[in-house]
Scaffold this motif. Structure first.
Motif, PDB file in Angstrom:
ATOM      1  N   LYS A  61       0.833  -1.207   0.000  1.00 36.76           N
ATOM      2  CA  LYS A  61       0.000   0.000   0.000  1.00 36.76           C
ATOM      3  C   LYS A  61       0.865   1.254   0.000  1.00 36.76           C
ATOM      4  O   LYS A  61       0.595   2.220  -0.735  1.00 36.76           O
ATOM      5  CB  LYS A  61      -0.918  -0.012   1.222  1.00 36.76           C
ATOM      6  CG  LYS A  61      -1.805   1.211   1.337  1.00 36.76           C
ATOM      7  CD  LYS A  61      -2.674   1.120   2.581  1.00 36.76           C
ATOM      8  CE  LYS A  61      -3.529   2.379   2.732  1.00 36.76           C
ATOM      9  NZ  LYS A  61      -4.352   2.325   3.964  1.00 36.76           N
ATOM     10  N   THR A 120      -7.240  -2.807   0.895  1.00 38.34           N
ATOM     11  CA  THR A 120      -7.899  -2.504   2.177  1.00 38.34           C
ATOM     12  C   THR A 120      -8.746  -3.689   2.634  1.00 38.34           C
ATOM     13  O   THR A 120      -8.749  -4.058   3.824  1.00 38.34           O
ATOM     14  CB  THR A 120      -8.782  -1.254   2.039  1.00 38.34           C
ATOM     15  OG1 THR A 120      -7.976  -0.150   1.631  1.00 38.34           O
ATOM     16  CG2 THR A 120      -9.448  -0.918   3.370  1.00 38.34           C
ATOM     17  N   LYS A 176      -8.108  -5.838   5.909  1.00 41.44           N
ATOM     18  CA  LYS A 176      -9.163  -6.028   6.912  1.00 41.44           C
ATOM     19  C   LYS A 176      -9.347  -7.505   7.212  1.00 41.44           C
ATOM     20  O   LYS A 176      -9.504  -7.922   8.371  1.00 41.44           O
ATOM     21  CB  LYS A 176     -10.469  -5.416   6.404  1.00 41.44           C
ATOM     22  CG  LYS A 176     -11.608  -5.513   7.408  1.00 41.44           C
ATOM     23  CD  LYS A 176     -12.857  -4.841   6.868  1.00 41.44           C
ATOM     24  CE  LYS A 176     -14.007  -4.934   7.877  1.00 41.44           C
ATOM     25  NZ  LYS A 176     -15.250  -4.296   7.363  1.00 41.44           N
TER      26      LYS A 176
END
Length: 299
Positions: A182, A230, A234
């Motif tokens: 990321k 993301t 998660k």
């Protein structure tokens, strides 16, 4: 005949240890007797002695006897440590944590019981002494039933604990890699935006429009990738939390199983008898100290 409340095997082990202690005690007493005999033969050759000569002889004898007794007490203490080491090593094979009550080693009633047992075994009794030519190594206690099941459960929980630790480590590694990816994508986007700002003054309107379209497409693609990252992050975090909860649950079960096994062992006759033996031995040591105090010079 006096008894110690042990089964036949353990009582024979106690008798073997008492025989060893009696042998060492007899040798040390012979050494002390020889100190007095040597003094008589080497120093007491005159008919009369002055006070100073008598004081010198007694001081020399005191130093020799003090050294012999101190050496024996030290050796006895070290021998008891080796005996405890054998018992504790045996207990650790079953994941037990033994405890001792030092105060019980000065229990006069228990010490007298041991003295009666020794007298019955080695003085009054005419039975043949038990001699073990081959000394077997200590084997783990095996009471079967609940103890065996608890031990198996502990082994199972330990294996599950190791698996959860490996799973947790792998999940943490995946989460770290996702965060690194990321960060790289965000940096690439910043570099692209910076290049776009530097080239705005040098390109034509059409080229600028094409570049903006390209940037917009890149932004869209990046946003999609970021969303995927993301979601993945998660999911990894949820897996990590689940793994941690499972690890805590297994560790709690493992602790409860160990406490249950330890509690069961403390209720056994072997545990109580070992405490009694240690109590008696400590009382013997204190009694020896009181006897030695009689020979120490007063200030």
């Amino acid at each position: 005949m006096a008894e110690l409340g042990l089964n036949e095997h353990h009582q024979n082990e106690v008798i073997n240890y008492m025989r060893f202690a009696r042998s060492k005690r007899g040798l040390r007493l012979k050494t002390v007797d020889s100190c007095f005999q040597d003094l008589k033969e080497s120093r007491l050759v005159e008919e009369t002695f002055t006070i100073d000569e008598v004081s010198e002889v007694l001081n020399g004898l005191q130093a020799v006897v003090h050294g012999e007794v101190e050496s024996e007490l030290i050796n006895t203490a070290y021998t008891n440590v080796l005996l405890l080491r054998q018992l504790f090593s045996q207990a650790e094979k079953w994941y037990l944590k033994l405890q001792t009550d030092i105060s019980e080693l000065e229990n006069r009633e228990l010490l007298e019981q041991v003295a009666e047992f020794e007298k019955a075994e080695f003085i009054s009794s005419n039975k043949k002494p038990i001699i073990d030519n081959i000394r077997p190594k200590l084997a783990p206690l095996n009471e079967g039933g609940a103890a065996e099941l608890l031990n198996k459960e502990i082994l199972r929980l330990q294996e599950e604990n190791e698996k959860l630790k490996s799973r947790l480590k792998a999940t943490e590694t995946q989460a770290t890699n996702a965060l690194d990816e990321k960060s790289k994508l965000e940096k690439a986007l910043q570099d692209l935006q910076l290049d776009q700002g530097n080239q705005k003054d040098f390109v034509k309107a059409q080229d600028l429009s094409d570049l903006e379209n390209t940037v917009a497409a890149l932004k869209s693609e990046f946003q999609k990738t970021l969303n995927d990252q993301t979601e993945n992050q998660k999911s990894l975090e949820e897996n990590l939390a689940t793994a941690k909860h499972d690890l805590l649950r297994v560790q709690e079960q493992l602790s409860m199983a160990e406490k249950e096994l330890e509690k069961k062992f403390q209720q056994t006759a072997a545990y109580r008898n070992m405490k009694e033996i240690l109590t008696k031995k400590n009382d013997q040591i204190k009694d020896l100290r009181k006897r030695l105090a009689k020979y120490e010079p007063e200030d």
